[in-house]
Design a protein around this motif. Structure first.
Motif, PDB file in Angstrom:
ATOM      1  N   UNK A 276       0.852  -1.195   0.000  1.00 12.92           N
ATOM      2  CA  UNK A 276       0.000   0.000   0.000  1.00 12.92           C
ATOM      3  C   UNK A 276       0.885   1.241   0.000  1.00 12.92           C
ATOM      4  N   UNK A 277       0.986   1.891  -1.127  1.00  6.30           N
ATOM      5  CA  UNK A 277       1.820   3.094  -1.195  1.00  6.30           C
ATOM      6  C   UNK A 277       0.995   4.355  -1.003  1.00  6.30           C
ATOM      7  N   UNK A 278      -0.318   4.223  -0.969  1.00  6.87           N
ATOM      8  CA  UNK A 278      -1.223   5.335  -0.677  1.00  6.87           C
ATOM      9  C   UNK A 278      -2.560   4.734  -0.256  1.00  6.87           C
ATOM     10  N   UNK A 279      -3.477   5.586   0.145  1.00  2.00           N
ATOM     11  CA  UNK A 279      -4.786   5.096   0.559  1.00  2.00           C
ATOM     12  C   UNK A 279      -5.527   4.518  -0.644  1.00  2.00           C
ATOM     13  N   UNK A 280      -6.159   3.377  -0.433  1.00  2.00           N
ATOM     14  CA  UNK A 280      -6.850   2.719  -1.538  1.00  2.00           C
ATOM     15  C   UNK A 280      -8.281   3.224  -1.668  1.00  2.00           C
ATOM     16  N   UNK A 281      -8.750   3.235  -2.901  1.00  2.00           N
ATOM     17  CA  UNK A 281     -10.151   3.499  -3.217  1.00  2.00           C
ATOM     18  C   UNK A 281     -10.632   2.383  -4.133  1.00  2.00           C
ATOM     19  N   UNK A 282     -11.817   1.874  -3.871  1.00  2.00           N
ATOM     20  CA  UNK A 282     -12.342   0.766  -4.660  1.00  2.00           C
ATOM     21  C   UNK A 282     -12.861   1.257  -6.009  1.00  2.00           C
ATOM     22  N   UNK A 283     -11.929   1.433  -6.930  1.00  2.00           N
ATOM     23  CA  UNK A 283     -12.284   1.841  -8.284  1.00  2.00           C
ATOM     24  C   UNK A 283     -12.254   0.615  -9.192  1.00  2.00           C
ATOM     25  N   UNK A 284     -13.279  -0.233  -9.099  1.00  2.00           N
ATOM     26  CA  UNK A 284     -13.311  -1.447  -9.893  1.00  2.00           C
ATOM     27  C   UNK A 284     -13.458  -1.111 -11.378  1.00  2.00           C
TER      28      UNK A 284
ATOM     29  N   UNK B 164       6.350   0.163  -7.958  1.00  2.94           N
ATOM     30  CA  UNK B 164       5.341   0.054  -6.901  1.00  2.94           C
ATOM     31  C   UNK B 164       4.057   0.813  -7.192  1.00  2.94           C
ATOM     32  N   UNK B 165       4.165   1.972  -7.823  1.00  7.67           N
ATOM     33  CA  UNK B 165       2.973   2.776  -8.098  1.00  7.67           C
ATOM     34  C   UNK B 165       2.109   2.126  -9.176  1.00  7.67           C
ATOM     35  N   UNK B 166       2.746   1.624 -10.223  1.00  3.69           N
ATOM     36  CA  UNK B 166       1.997   0.952 -11.290  1.00  3.69           C
ATOM     37  C   UNK B 166       1.307  -0.286 -10.752  1.00  3.69           C
ATOM     38  N   UNK B 167       2.050  -1.078  -9.965  1.00  7.84           N
ATOM     39  CA  UNK B 167       1.484  -2.309  -9.411  1.00  7.84           C
ATOM     40  C   UNK B 167       0.355  -1.997  -8.438  1.00  7.84           C
ATOM     41  N   UNK B 168       0.516  -0.944  -7.651  1.00 12.89           N
ATOM     42  CA  UNK B 168      -0.532  -0.530  -6.726  1.00 12.89           C
ATOM     43  C   UNK B 168      -1.826  -0.211  -7.475  1.00 12.89           C
ATOM     44  N   UNK B 169      -1.715   0.535  -8.551  1.00 15.66           N
ATOM     45  CA  UNK B 169      -2.909   0.930  -9.296  1.00 15.66           C
ATOM     46  C   UNK B 169      -3.582  -0.266  -9.962  1.00 15.66           C
TER      47      UNK B 169
END
Length: 282
Positions: A111-119, A183-188
């Motif tokens: 988790x590199x930032x807060x997650x939002x459920x953008x399915x 990490x950012x790409x994988x996080x998204x």
């Protein structure tokens, strides 16, 4: 080469005055008897990792026997044994009459930032491309339905991976990606998937699974004792192409994601894991 590297590292640590060793994996355990004979005050704590002889890549009988042998050596000469999964702890107790302390892995580093459920209407798979991770079942299930799948893995590492990529590269709903280390790409990619498909059938507590648990998504896992222990029986489970197709064809509703996230925060953060190890050393 891991055997020689681990043995060298263990000897190097002891000769430099280390009195407590945390050994991750059993590769270097061949040196344990000598360490205990010449340095009896040195304490060895070994995390044996998974039940490696279950992995199909060790398809030769002698290799499987050798892997079992070095685990027996690790058990005999370690002061404490760590299992990363309750199913492994149960196996060690049943097969070797050996108690072990269960300490899993953290996954919150994903988790590199807060997650939002953008399915964004795709399922996600992410793993090493090995037969025991049931890649063929997952890809075949999506080849037979219309759901979108992004699958990330090291396709060019082995003949098995190359065959899988060649067989499924022309399906428009299946996107086969090479390993992603940003990490950012994988996080998204993780944050935007509808559900996560986890095909591992060997090992123990898989790091990729506990990382994904922190995203609060539904997880569809291969039905084995390791995955059920990690997920505390939450999520969905498949065992073949048809059962996976049935699960992915259901309407997309996140029934288990919140409970899975609660489990992740309770069990699979690095603060918790670090404390368990330090308490063990004390």
């Amino acid at each position: 080469q891991a055997i020689f590297y681990d043995i060298f590292s263990i000897v190097h640590a002891v000769l430099n005055g280390s009195k407590k060793l945390l050994v991750l994996g059993s590769s270097g355990s061949l040196i344990f008897p000598l360490i205990k004979f010449f340095f009896p005050k040195v304490q060895i704590i070994t995390n044996i990792d998974g039940l490696e002889w279950y992995r199909s890549k060790w398809n030769k009988g002698l290799k499987k026997l050798f892997i079992k042998y070095i685990i027996k050596i690790a058990i005999k000469y370690s002061d404490k044994i760590v299992s990363d999964n309750q199913a492994i702890a149960d196996y060690l107790l049943l097969s070797f009459n050996q108690d072990s302390i269960v300490i899993p892995y953290g996954g919150d580093h994903a988790l590199i930032q807060q997650t939002q459920n953008n399915d964004k209407n795709y399922f996600l798979g992410l793993c090493r491309i090995e037969p025991e991770n049931n890649i063929s079942i997952i890809l075949q299930a999506f080849a037979e339905n219309s759901q979108n799948l992004i699958f990330i893995g090291n396709w060019d590492y082995s003949d098995y991976g190359k065959d899988m990529r060649e067989s499924f590269k022309n399906y428009k709903n299946i996107k086969l990606m090479d390993p992603e280390y940003d990490p950012e790409v994988l996080f998204n990619i993780r944050a935007n998937c509808t559900s996560y498909i986890h095909g591992h059938s060997a090992g123990g507590t898989n790091p990729s699974l506990v990382e994904m648990m922190h995203f609060g998504k539904d997880i569809i896992a291969f039905d084995c004792e390791f995955n059920r222990a990690t997920l505390e029986n939450e999520g969905y489970y498949f065992h073949d192409v048809n059962s996976l197709k049935s699960l992915t064809n259901k309407s997309n509703h996140n029934l288990h994601g919140k409970k899975i996230l609660e489990i992740a925060k309770r069990r699979y953060t690095w603060d918790i894991v670090n404390k368990q190890y330090f308490d063990l050393f004390r």
